[in-house]
Design an enzyme around this catalytic site. Sequence first.
Site, PDB file in Angstrom:
ATOM      1  N   ASN A   7       0.861  -1.176   0.000  1.00  8.68           N
ATOM      2  CA  ASN A   7       0.000   0.000   0.000  1.00  8.68           C
ATOM      3  C   ASN A   7       0.902   1.231   0.000  1.00  8.68           C
ATOM      4  O   ASN A   7       1.494   1.578   1.018  1.00  8.68           O
ATOM      5  CB  ASN A   7      -0.890  -0.028   1.254  1.00  8.68           C
ATOM      6  CG  ASN A   7      -1.874   1.123   1.281  1.00  8.68           C
ATOM      7  OD1 ASN A   7      -1.821   2.019   0.447  1.00  8.68           O
ATOM      8  ND2 ASN A   7      -2.770   1.100   2.259  1.00  8.68           N
ATOM      9  N   LYS A  14       3.484   0.719   2.950  1.00  7.06           N
ATOM     10  CA  LYS A  14       3.153  -0.269   3.978  1.00  7.06           C
ATOM     11  C   LYS A  14       3.119  -1.634   3.314  1.00  7.06           C
ATOM     12  O   LYS A  14       2.680  -1.748   2.162  1.00  7.06           O
ATOM     13  CB  LYS A  14       1.756   0.020   4.566  1.00  7.06           C
ATOM     14  CG  LYS A  14       1.754   1.130   5.594  1.00  7.06           C
ATOM     15  CD  LYS A  14       0.465   1.119   6.398  1.00  7.06           C
ATOM     16  CE  LYS A  14      -0.555   2.007   5.737  1.00  7.06           C
ATOM     17  NZ  LYS A  14      -1.809   2.179   6.432  1.00  7.06           N
ATOM     18  N   ARG A  90      -2.811  -2.038  -3.336  1.00  2.90           N
ATOM     19  CA  ARG A  90      -3.978  -1.175  -3.197  1.00  2.90           C
ATOM     20  C   ARG A  90      -3.766  -0.022  -4.161  1.00  2.90           C
ATOM     21  O   ARG A  90      -2.779   0.708  -4.057  1.00  2.90           O
ATOM     22  CB  ARG A  90      -4.080  -0.661  -1.764  1.00  2.90           C
ATOM     23  CG  ARG A  90      -5.169   0.351  -1.565  1.00  2.90           C
ATOM     24  CD  ARG A  90      -5.220   0.792  -0.116  1.00  2.90           C
ATOM     25  NE  ARG A  90      -6.297   1.722   0.111  1.00  2.90           N
ATOM     26  CZ  ARG A  90      -6.145   3.048   0.121  1.00  2.90           C
ATOM     27  NH1 ARG A  90      -4.968   3.583  -0.074  1.00  2.90           N
ATOM     28  NH2 ARG A  90      -7.188   3.826   0.336  1.00  2.90           N
ATOM     29  N   HIS A 179     -12.470   3.534   0.352  1.00  2.00           N
ATOM     30  CA  HIS A 179     -12.439   2.488   1.384  1.00  2.00           C
ATOM     31  C   HIS A 179     -13.047   1.201   0.831  1.00  2.00           C
ATOM     32  O   HIS A 179     -13.610   0.387   1.567  1.00  2.00           O
ATOM     33  CB  HIS A 179     -13.237   2.870   2.651  1.00  2.00           C
ATOM     34  CG  HIS A 179     -12.657   3.999   3.440  1.00  2.00           C
ATOM     35  ND1 HIS A 179     -13.457   4.923   4.081  1.00  2.00           N
ATOM     36  CD2 HIS A 179     -11.373   4.341   3.703  1.00  2.00           C
ATOM     37  CE1 HIS A 179     -12.677   5.798   4.711  1.00  2.00           C
ATOM     38  NE2 HIS A 179     -11.417   5.474   4.494  1.00  2.00           N
ATOM     39  N   GLY A 209     -13.264   5.939  10.883  1.00  6.91           N
ATOM     40  CA  GLY A 209     -11.886   6.143  11.332  1.00  6.91           C
ATOM     41  C   GLY A 209     -11.568   7.608  11.152  1.00  6.91           C
ATOM     42  O   GLY A 209     -12.470   8.445  11.128  1.00  6.91           O
ATOM     43  N   ASN A 210     -10.299   7.904  10.979  1.00  4.15           N
ATOM     44  CA  ASN A 210      -9.939   9.282  10.699  1.00  4.15           C
ATOM     45  C   ASN A 210     -10.592   9.715   9.378  1.00  4.15           C
ATOM     46  O   ASN A 210     -11.145  10.797   9.267  1.00  4.15           O
ATOM     47  CB  ASN A 210      -8.415   9.381  10.639  1.00  4.15           C
ATOM     48  CG  ASN A 210      -7.986  10.807  10.564  1.00  4.15           C
ATOM     49  OD1 ASN A 210      -8.611  11.691  11.151  1.00  4.15           O
ATOM     50  ND2 ASN A 210      -6.936  11.052   9.816  1.00  4.15           N
ATOM     51  N   ARG A 240     -11.923  16.145   7.557  1.00  2.47           N
ATOM     52  CA  ARG A 240     -12.711  16.452   6.356  1.00  2.47           C
ATOM     53  C   ARG A 240     -14.155  16.791   6.735  1.00  2.47           C
ATOM     54  O   ARG A 240     -14.733  16.134   7.610  1.00  2.47           O
ATOM     55  CB  ARG A 240     -12.719  15.267   5.393  1.00  2.47           C
ATOM     56  CG  ARG A 240     -11.403  15.065   4.688  1.00  2.47           C
ATOM     57  CD  ARG A 240     -11.420  13.825   3.824  1.00  2.47           C
ATOM     58  NE  ARG A 240     -10.244  13.012   4.090  1.00  2.47           N
ATOM     59  CZ  ARG A 240     -10.168  11.705   3.915  1.00  2.47           C
ATOM     60  NH1 ARG A 240     -11.201  11.033   3.437  1.00  2.47           N
ATOM     61  NH2 ARG A 240      -9.062  11.061   4.197  1.00  2.47           N
ATOM     62  N   GLU A 384      -8.018  -4.694   5.486  1.00  2.53           N
ATOM     63  CA  GLU A 384      -7.891  -4.373   4.061  1.00  2.53           C
ATOM     64  C   GLU A 384      -6.783  -5.185   3.402  1.00  2.53           C
ATOM     65  O   GLU A 384      -6.901  -5.592   2.249  1.00  2.53           O
ATOM     66  CB  GLU A 384      -7.645  -2.871   3.893  1.00  2.53           C
ATOM     67  CG  GLU A 384      -8.841  -2.064   4.407  1.00  2.53           C
ATOM     68  CD  GLU A 384      -8.656  -0.566   4.327  1.00  2.53           C
ATOM     69  OE1 GLU A 384      -8.619  -0.043   3.215  1.00  2.53           O
ATOM     70  OE2 GLU A 384      -8.559   0.075   5.395  1.00  2.53           O
TER      71      GLU A 384
END
Length: 397
Positions: A7, A14, A90, A179, A209-210, A240, A384
């Site tokens: 990712n 990651k 991803r 997502h 989440g964030n 956001r 994920e």
Amino acid sequence: MKILVINCGSSSLKYQLIDMENESVMAKGLCERIGIEGSKLTHKANGKEMVVEQAMPAHTEAIKLVMQALVDPEYGVIKDTKEISAVGHRVLHGGKVYSDSIVVDEDVKRVIRECFDLGPLHNPANLMGIEACEAAMPGTPNVAVWDTGFGMKMPEKAYLYAIPYEYYDKYSIRRYGFHGTSHLFVSGEVLKFAELDPEKGKVIVCHLGNGASISASIGGKCVDTSMGLTPLEGLIMGTRSGDVDPAVVQFICNKEGKDVNEVLNILNKKSGILGMSDGISSDFRDVGKAAEEGNHHAQVALDAFIYRVAKYIGAYTAAMNGVDAIAFTAGVGENDIESRKKICEYLGYLGVEIDDEANNCRGKVQMISTPNSKVKVMVYPTNEELAIARETERLVK
Ligand code: AMP
């Protein structure tokens, strides 16, 4: 089969190496500050951690270090990178072209490139990650798993904006949803865990989440999801705004002498619970603490967040003409007992009944509704990486 999941962000990478035999994580890690001073790799395997501080001018060098870590005599988990059967990436945006995961070829790379303007931070990094893996492991298949893939299955009435159609035709402006791997994973797992009809089960997944988004799906197929052309639409998030009247942008531009880009930056990075709490924090724990201490702005920010989630659940129940199961996932959804309780307090009209003792849980799969509840409500931690690994295995097997 061993699958490497990658990712890539603009300055980070990651990874997880997953043994699909038992879906266990053999190793995982993070490369930070790629392309900037102070790059470092943190690699975790077999209960041990290795930190490598070495320059990573680009993702190519980061991948090389990941490969070295995976075969390291002390911290590694494989003898040869040839043991990796495939790499799952991803990828943020496949535009209008791709929704299903796909083995990467030149055409896929062309589409990722063509979608740079739809995902300006992520798509270039995702492509760099793919090309770095191609260079480091020639012949090993790379699979693109689109974050927009789940939302691409929405019907036209849900994905089209009520703006002149020519903009969809010319510029692919539509609602995509993000997502996607999380919603795909959790909605699929919920069908099994709640023992719903795999074809007809109506599920709402609250990924809180964030970044936060919510989806409605029937038999695992997306009916609607809250993020739009970009991840700015929908729920109130850490920084956001989620849904606002677009005229707000023009109004702030005129009053503050800012341009559209500056105001969009404010809506993306300085709004949400950070903005509503008058700058306390984008982290729900900090805002929760301030609210407990009597801070009015913090309390209203949390109340508004919860209210927006409840409104979307109502809308999505209407969209599906019912709902069988509601699942909470991601940082807040998995851990914030109070938010789950308060959201569910809005849902009495649906016959939702929460068992407070069962709801007193964090980060594990758990049914939190009572046996009498008309809708099954649960906590289901997202994964994920595993969703990407499963998609990759399915395509290369
Ligand atoms: P994520 O983006 O999924 O990693 O979620 C991050 C968010 O989850 C942050 O705002 C955290 O404050 C929130 N979070 C994590 N643990 C808790 C907790 N125990 N209670 C409330 N919020 C939490």
